[in-house]
Structure formats: C-alpha cells, structure tokens
Enzyme design. Sequence first.
Site, mmCIF file in Angstrom:
data_model
loop_
_atom_site.group_PDB
_atom_site.id
_atom_site.type_symbol
_atom_site.label_atom_id
_atom_site.label_comp_id
_atom_site.label_asym_id
_atom_site.label_seq_id
_atom_site.Cartn_x
_atom_site.Cartn_y
_atom_site.Cartn_z
ATOM 1 N N SER A 28 0.898 -1.143 0.010
ATOM 2 C CA SER A 28 -0.150 -0.024 0.014
ATOM 3 C C SER A 28 0.925 1.175 0.171
ATOM 4 C CB SER A 28 -0.857 -0.010 1.321
ATOM 5 O OG SER A 28 -1.636 1.140 1.525
ATOM 6 N N TYR A 53 -2.335 -1.886 10.306
ATOM 7 C CA TYR A 53 -2.328 -1.958 9.010
ATOM 8 C C TYR A 53 -0.902 -1.442 8.468
ATOM 9 C CZ TYR A 53 -3.878 -1.200 4.178
ATOM 10 O OH TYR A 53 -4.164 -1.450 2.774
HETATM 11 P P1 NAD Z 1 -11.301 -6.166 -0.201
HETATM 12 O O1 NAD Z 1 -11.930 -6.200 1.122
HETATM 13 O O2 NAD Z 1 -12.336 -6.073 -1.329
HETATM 14 O O3 NAD Z 1 -10.643 -7.279 -0.407
HETATM 15 C C1 NAD Z 1 -9.927 -8.132 0.409
HETATM 16 C C2 NAD Z 1 -10.041 -9.470 0.233
HETATM 17 O O4 NAD Z 1 -9.295 -10.211 1.236
HETATM 18 C C3 NAD Z 1 -11.208 -10.289 0.144
HETATM 19 O O5 NAD Z 1 -11.310 -10.999 -0.801
HETATM 20 C C4 NAD Z 1 -11.413 -10.813 1.546
HETATM 21 O O6 NAD Z 1 -12.530 -12.029 1.345
HETATM 22 C C5 NAD Z 1 -10.084 -11.348 1.572
HETATM 23 N N1 NAD Z 1 -9.941 -11.658 2.946
HETATM 24 C C6 NAD Z 1 -10.068 -10.927 4.304
HETATM 25 N N2 NAD Z 1 -9.716 -11.640 5.350
HETATM 26 C C7 NAD Z 1 -9.404 -13.004 4.770
HETATM 27 C C8 NAD Z 1 -9.085 -14.215 5.276
HETATM 28 N N3 NAD Z 1 -8.912 -14.311 6.919
HETATM 29 N N4 NAD Z 1 -8.399 -15.163 4.605
HETATM 30 C C9 NAD Z 1 -8.735 -15.225 3.264
HETATM 31 N N5 NAD Z 1 -9.172 -14.019 2.617
HETATM 32 C C10 NAD Z 1 -9.532 -13.037 3.307
HETATM 33 O O7 NAD Z 1 -10.214 -4.911 -0.293
HETATM 34 P P2 NAD Z 1 -9.399 -4.585 -1.428
HETATM 35 O O8 NAD Z 1 -9.444 -3.054 -1.448
HETATM 36 O O9 NAD Z 1 -9.538 -5.198 -2.533
HETATM 37 O O10 NAD Z 1 -7.999 -4.892 -0.758
HETATM 38 C C11 NAD Z 1 -7.175 -5.932 -1.218
HETATM 39 C C12 NAD Z 1 -5.718 -5.572 -0.559
HETATM 40 O O11 NAD Z 1 -5.222 -4.395 -1.433
HETATM 41 C C13 NAD Z 1 -5.458 -5.419 0.739
HETATM 42 O O12 NAD Z 1 -4.360 -6.090 1.146
HETATM 43 C C14 NAD Z 1 -5.366 -4.023 0.868
HETATM 44 O O13 NAD Z 1 -4.655 -3.696 2.090
HETATM 45 C C15 NAD Z 1 -4.774 -3.716 -0.246
HETATM 46 N N6 NAD Z 1 -4.892 -2.311 -0.433
HETATM 47 C C16 NAD Z 1 -6.231 -1.721 -0.941
HETATM 48 C C17 NAD Z 1 -6.325 -0.239 -1.305
HETATM 49 C C18 NAD Z 1 -7.873 0.402 -1.689
HETATM 50 O O14 NAD Z 1 -7.731 1.680 -1.648
HETATM 51 N N7 NAD Z 1 -8.753 -0.455 -1.793
HETATM 52 C C19 NAD Z 1 -5.219 0.505 -1.139
HETATM 53 C C20 NAD Z 1 -3.901 -0.136 -0.949
HETATM 54 C C21 NAD Z 1 -3.638 -1.344 -0.262
#
Ligand code: NAD
Length: 261
Positions: A143, A156
């Site tokens: 991130s 985080y």
């Molecule tokens: P999201 O909530 O749509 O996706 C998270 C995924 O992780 C989901 O598929 C969820 O089912 C899965 N998950 C959660 N707990 C779990 C567990 N115990 N076992 C297996 N799977 C599990 O959110 P996202 O925004 O798509 O985030 C995905 C990644 O990207 C994360 O690591 C997040 O930190 C990172 N990220 C997101 C953003 C953003 O703005 N959306 C920015 C920077 C980084």
Amino acid sequence: MAITTSLSGKTAVITGSNSGIGLGIARELARAGADVVLNSFTDREEDHALARDIAKEFDVTARYIKADMSKADECRDLIAQAGACDILINNAGIQHVAAIPEFPTEKWDAIIAINLSSAFHTTAAALPLMRKAGWGRVINIASAHGLTASPYKSAYIAAKHGIVGLSKTTALETAEEPITCNAICPGYVLTPLVEAQIPDTMKEYDMGRDEVIRNVMLTRQPSKEFATVEQMGGTAVFLCSDAAAQITGTTISVDGGWTAL
Ligand code: NAD
C-alpha cells in the site's frame, strides 16, 4: 530475446480474491493466459461462480479454494491444494482504525496475521514449487501505507511496511534464480468496499459525490482520481512479463502521486 507477456501455462494463486483488487488481478492474469486459483475464507456458491465465470470468459482453468489466511496451516495448505504456483499474489487484507491505546489486541493480531504473516507462509510453501518449475513471481500487495504512515492505522501500517521488507528479503533469497519478488503499493483504489463508503461520507460532510471524492477521500492522492483494480492487474501482469525479469526487491507505487508528496 523477444519480450513476451503471455502467461499461458502458468498457474497463479491470488489470496483474498473473491472481491476488489484480488479479483481484478486474477481477471487480468487470466486475460494474459494464466490459470488462476481464487481464494477467500468463505465457501459460498458465488465464490465458486467467480472462478467459473473467469474460466469461461478467458478460456483458462480457474478454481476457488477456501482457506483462512489468518491461519498458518491453511495458508500453506492453499498452496499445497493448488498443486502448482508459478505466480503468487499475496493480496488478502483487512483494516481497523483506532488510536494505539484503544486498538483492540485481537484486531492487531488479526491484521498482522492476514496482511503480513500469511504472505510469509504462502511464500514459504510456494518457493519450492517455483524452484521445481524453474520460474516464479511473488507479488505482494502492500500500500502507499507500506511507504508512508497515517495516524490510527498502526497495525495496517506496521503490516504493510513489514510486507515491503519481506518482499526485499524474498528477492535476495531468490536473486540468482529466475524468480522475482516485488510489492505493489496502491493508493486509494475504487473497490466495491470504497464505493460503498461514498454515500455515507456524502451525508457526513453534506457534499456531492465529486466533492467528497476529491476533497475528503482523495486528499492525499494528487491525481484526484482513484486507481482501478484493472490497473493493479495490469501492473501484476507487467511484473510477470519478461520485461520485468530484472525487477526484484522493489516497490511499484500505483498511487496517483501520493508518495511523491
Ligand atoms: P477487499 O475487502 O475487497 O478485499 C480483501 C480480500 O481479502 C477479500 O477477498 C476478502 O475476502 C479477503 N480476506 C479477508 N480476510 C481474509 C482471510 N482471513 N482469509 C482469506 N481471505 C481474506 O479490499 P481491497 O481493497 O480489494 O484490498 C485488497 C488488498 O489491497 C488488501 O491487502 C489491501 O490492504 C490492499 N490495498 C487496498 C487499497 C484500496 O484503496 N482499496 C489501497 C492500498 C492497498
């Protein structure tokens, strides 16, 4: 040698891929020809349907395997069940926001387990398979918060800084092999989860959609535009291509200029 981006014949395992960025990356890897393994901790018909839809749309093999990334043995078992893992995308992640004195211990433990330790366990299980196959890519979804900090997100930010460090060590341990490891550092990405926050934020600030996005949600993103899940997928495909064979142990920011500030 000609630079190729076809991932035909490669198997990609994407943790946390039944929504958001993980699903977006799985779709772009499949579009490039990779067979994909989707994952989350649920085991619903709609999870398996996502894999069936990808298989049909991109003419690849796609499976959904349930495994809870907060549990070390299930992380390792996911890779064992996949059977092959040429491309490992460590994407599963959760968030909790609270000041340090009030931060619940169980939330700290869960975030460190899912956002950081899971990547250690899946990587440990996947590297022997990559070595056997003679090729591999590990891509960790960190991130902008893997490179900078904000208040109230201690777990985080610790986990995301940690996964950047893990990426560097993985790269050094595989440096003389045809295996690379890098971290993608997204800024704010428009996922269904983020989209769902917009109406409440509009009410809270008494602002229209565009104003809330620009002046509240994207205050730290100079482009004033969300990144997209397709852009995360395209970046992952690039890191899997021959063009990126000498890119290892580094971070790629896809953050609209966030970390340039
Ligand atoms: P999201 O909530 O749509 O996706 C998270 C995924 O992780 C989901 O598929 C969820 O089912 C899965 N998950 C959660 N707990 C779990 C567990 N115990 N076992 C297996 N799977 C599990 O959110 P996202 O925004 O798509 O985030 C995905 C990644 O990207 C994360 O690591 C997040 O930190 C990172 N990220 C997101 C953003 C953003 O703005 N959306 C920015 C920077 C980084």
